[in-house]
Design an enzyme around this catalytic site. Sequence first.
Site, PDB file in Angstrom:
ATOM      1  N   GLU A 137      -2.784   1.317  -7.618  1.00  0.00           N
ATOM      2  CA  GLU A 137      -2.411   2.300  -6.604  1.00  0.00           C
ATOM      3  C   GLU A 137      -2.661   3.722  -7.101  1.00  0.00           C
ATOM      4  O   GLU A 137      -2.746   3.981  -8.307  1.00  0.00           O
ATOM      5  CB  GLU A 137      -0.915   2.113  -6.282  1.00  0.00           C
ATOM      6  CG  GLU A 137      -0.338   3.061  -5.257  1.00  0.00           C
ATOM      7  CD  GLU A 137      -0.947   2.891  -3.882  1.00  0.00           C
ATOM      8  OE1 GLU A 137      -2.088   3.366  -3.691  1.00  0.00           O
ATOM      9  OE2 GLU A 137      -0.297   2.312  -3.003  1.00  0.00           O
ATOM     10  N   HIS A 191      -2.104  -6.313  -1.098  1.00  0.00           N
ATOM     11  CA  HIS A 191      -0.926  -7.074  -1.510  1.00  0.00           C
ATOM     12  C   HIS A 191      -0.002  -7.339  -0.316  1.00  0.00           C
ATOM     13  O   HIS A 191      -0.087  -6.681   0.726  1.00  0.00           O
ATOM     14  CB  HIS A 191      -0.166  -6.322  -2.600  1.00  0.00           C
ATOM     15  CG  HIS A 191       0.378  -4.999  -2.127  1.00  0.00           C
ATOM     16  ND1 HIS A 191       1.549  -4.878  -1.402  1.00  0.00           N
ATOM     17  CD2 HIS A 191      -0.100  -3.735  -2.275  1.00  0.00           C
ATOM     18  CE1 HIS A 191       1.768  -3.607  -1.122  1.00  0.00           C
ATOM     19  NE2 HIS A 191       0.784  -2.886  -1.640  1.00  0.00           N
TER      20      HIS A 191
END
Length: 237
Positions: free
Chosen positions: A114, A39
């Site tokens: 994550e 990201h």
Amino acid sequence: MTTPSHDHHPTDQPNPTDPANPTDPANTASHTLVLLVRHGLTELTGSVLYGRTPGNHLSEQGVTQAEAVAKRIAPLGDRVRAVVASNIERTQETAAPIAAALNLTVDTDDALLEADFGEWTNQPLDRLRTRPEWHSVQNHPSTFRFPGGESFMEMQQRMVGAVHHWADRCVGGTVVLVSHADLIKTYVAFAAGTHLDQFQRLVISPTSVTPILLGAGAPIVLAVNSTGGDLAALAPA
């Protein structure tokens, strides 16, 4: 736009080097090019271990990065079968311009999320680096579990399962998986046959692309942390 999450994948994936599961390296129809994309930047990237905490959107620079990586991937055109992201703002916002450039929608997969940092979530990294456990995080991650959270081994198994799940769904084409630095590093370690304890030696920059070719026997790591260049020209030597 997102499709329902795929939040569980088997971790006992077939060994790609197992002779009982041969693939012909010359048969590109059996291959999948996996583009692992980190990201873009947020306001807290590199300063706080915010993990899965919601509300961390791309910064202005992160938005620019996402638009730039979309332009890099766009020339692959209809070779890209899917664009997939974890179910959190910064990955969804990075995946959106990529999908738009390819006339696709963003699929969501919780397995790309994550790590669960447990009690370390939202702690400043400068403070965490002073903890005695930090040495294990950096040098012996295979033995470490975040207090109240996930182990690095579990993280790697989750990522391997997700990558292989989507590679199987996109055989003969390309799939873009937008995830997080540690998740991508653990998969590169797996693909390269490197022990998990060495994965911290890798660098995965915001919106970098790490292309892996699957289906040609063992995984082929075409590049790591690519931040520029022609992705359409990628091929094993």
